[in-house]
Design a protein around this motif. Sequence first.
Motif, PDB file in Angstrom:
ATOM      1  N   LYS A 275     -32.285  16.031  36.988  1.00  0.00           N
ATOM      2  CA  LYS A 275     -31.176  15.114  37.222  1.00  0.00           C
ATOM      3  C   LYS A 275     -29.905  15.820  37.686  1.00  0.00           C
ATOM      4  O   LYS A 275     -28.971  15.174  38.159  1.00  0.00           O
TER       5      LYS A 275
ATOM      6  N   ARG B  71     -28.087  15.147  41.090  1.00  0.00           N
ATOM      7  CA  ARG B  71     -27.194  14.007  41.284  1.00  0.00           C
ATOM      8  C   ARG B  71     -25.731  14.415  41.118  1.00  0.00           C
ATOM      9  O   ARG B  71     -24.840  13.821  41.740  1.00  0.00           O
ATOM     10  N   LEU B  72     -25.483  15.411  40.297  1.00  0.00           N
ATOM     11  CA  LEU B  72     -24.125  15.908  40.106  1.00  0.00           C
ATOM     12  C   LEU B  72     -23.729  16.912  41.183  1.00  0.00           C
ATOM     13  O   LEU B  72     -22.565  16.976  41.589  1.00  0.00           O
TER      14      LEU B  72
ATOM     15  N   TRP C   9     -25.597  10.515  46.504  1.00  0.00           N
ATOM     16  CA  TRP C   9     -26.783  10.728  45.670  1.00  0.00           C
ATOM     17  C   TRP C   9     -26.481  10.677  44.172  1.00  0.00           C
ATOM     18  O   TRP C   9     -27.401  10.610  43.365  1.00  0.00           O
ATOM     19  N   GLY C  10     -25.232  10.717  43.796  1.00  0.00           N
ATOM     20  CA  GLY C  10     -24.896  10.654  42.385  1.00  0.00           C
ATOM     21  C   GLY C  10     -24.873   9.225  41.875  1.00  0.00           C
ATOM     22  O   GLY C  10     -24.821   8.260  42.652  1.00  0.00           O
ATOM     23  N   SER C  11     -24.928   9.063  40.551  1.00  0.00           N
ATOM     24  CA  SER C  11     -24.806   7.742  39.958  1.00  0.00           C
ATOM     25  C   SER C  11     -23.363   7.265  40.036  1.00  0.00           C
ATOM     26  O   SER C  11     -22.432   8.086  40.161  1.00  0.00           O
TER      27      SER C  11
ATOM     28  N   PRO D 146     -20.843   9.234  36.571  1.00  0.00           N
ATOM     29  CA  PRO D 146     -21.388  10.583  36.388  1.00  0.00           C
ATOM     30  C   PRO D 146     -21.886  10.852  34.972  1.00  0.00           C
ATOM     31  O   PRO D 146     -22.757  11.709  34.774  1.00  0.00           O
TER      32      PRO D 146
ATOM     33  N   ASP E  69     -25.513  10.703  34.682  1.00  0.00           N
ATOM     34  CA  ASP E  69     -26.236  11.884  35.175  1.00  0.00           C
ATOM     35  C   ASP E  69     -26.183  13.020  34.158  1.00  0.00           C
ATOM     36  O   ASP E  69     -27.172  13.733  33.962  1.00  0.00           O
ATOM     37  N   TRP E  70     -25.043  13.189  33.507  1.00  0.00           N
ATOM     38  CA  TRP E  70     -24.959  14.225  32.465  1.00  0.00           C
ATOM     39  C   TRP E  70     -25.904  13.899  31.303  1.00  0.00           C
ATOM     40  O   TRP E  70     -26.567  14.791  30.759  1.00  0.00           O
TER      41      TRP E  70
END
Length: 308
Positions: free
Chosen positions: A145, A148-149, A183-185, A188, A191-192
């Motif tokens: 994951k 994504r960040l 591409w990130g949520s 964030p 994603d973390w």
Amino acid sequence: MSSSPELTEKIHFLDISSKLPGYKQCWSPNTLKTRLLLNAKGIPYTEQYVSYPDIAPLLKSYGVPPNESGFAFTLPAIYHPETLQDVVPGGKIMTESVAIAHHLDKLYPHTVVQAFPEPKDQSEALWKEAEHLLRAIVFPAEDGKGFRLLMPRIPLILDDRGSEHFIRTRTASHAQHLSPLRWGSENPEDDWTALRPAVLAYIKFHESTRSKAIAAGLGEEGPFLWGSKVTMGDIYLASILVWFRSAGDAMLDRFLAIGEKDEPASRKSDGEAVWEKSPIRSVWDAFGKEGWLEAVGEPREIPVGNAE
């Protein structure tokens, strides 16, 4: 610095250019595996930063064949006709970080740091396990994951031509033709949260592997997978940490804090193991103390079509 009297010319290292300053210009976890190994071995080298759209023309001009999967032409690469003449197609440039690591170990077998120290069958098996767990943190092919960040930050740090090329090619390769900038949520924190289990799994693996290796006499007390002995897995971990740093110091700080006692309680799960100092942070500190994160090569350029 370590040197080999048999070599008359320094290894020439090809890296991906960015707009980051000084030694921080190197950001890619793939090229960093080679750079950090060169630094840890103490090998004198020259270096050249190549913009994304210039990678393929440069490699093709030296007879480098395309990759069988993924993008056809990628870095890292080393240029060293003196030792590659009968080793690779074209005889001048070697690509792929693990192949380069084996080549450097062979050229410099007596440096303290070896990517694959003896017993090699064990260090190679260790590398495969460490690589799998680390890729599970950051690469989508292993459902990592962290990408994504990180991926949305890459176009922001590249040179202008490299950024345009990166956005265009990664958008084309995405299943929904989505720009890497997206591409990130939306949040964030999601994603973390998704990243966290893979990081904790690696920490537990690192801690367990280190304890067993020291007990088996593979290394003395130290922060690495084999205690005092650096391996390719440690180099890859440090490479990923530099990638987080390239996205901003706050990103790296948060990643290093995962699983530690002082990490905010709101980020932890009930009953989760807690470390006074994460094994990941210990590796980062060790690389920094040795100066391996900041060392760079002497600038040099090989042009497209060089037939020397």
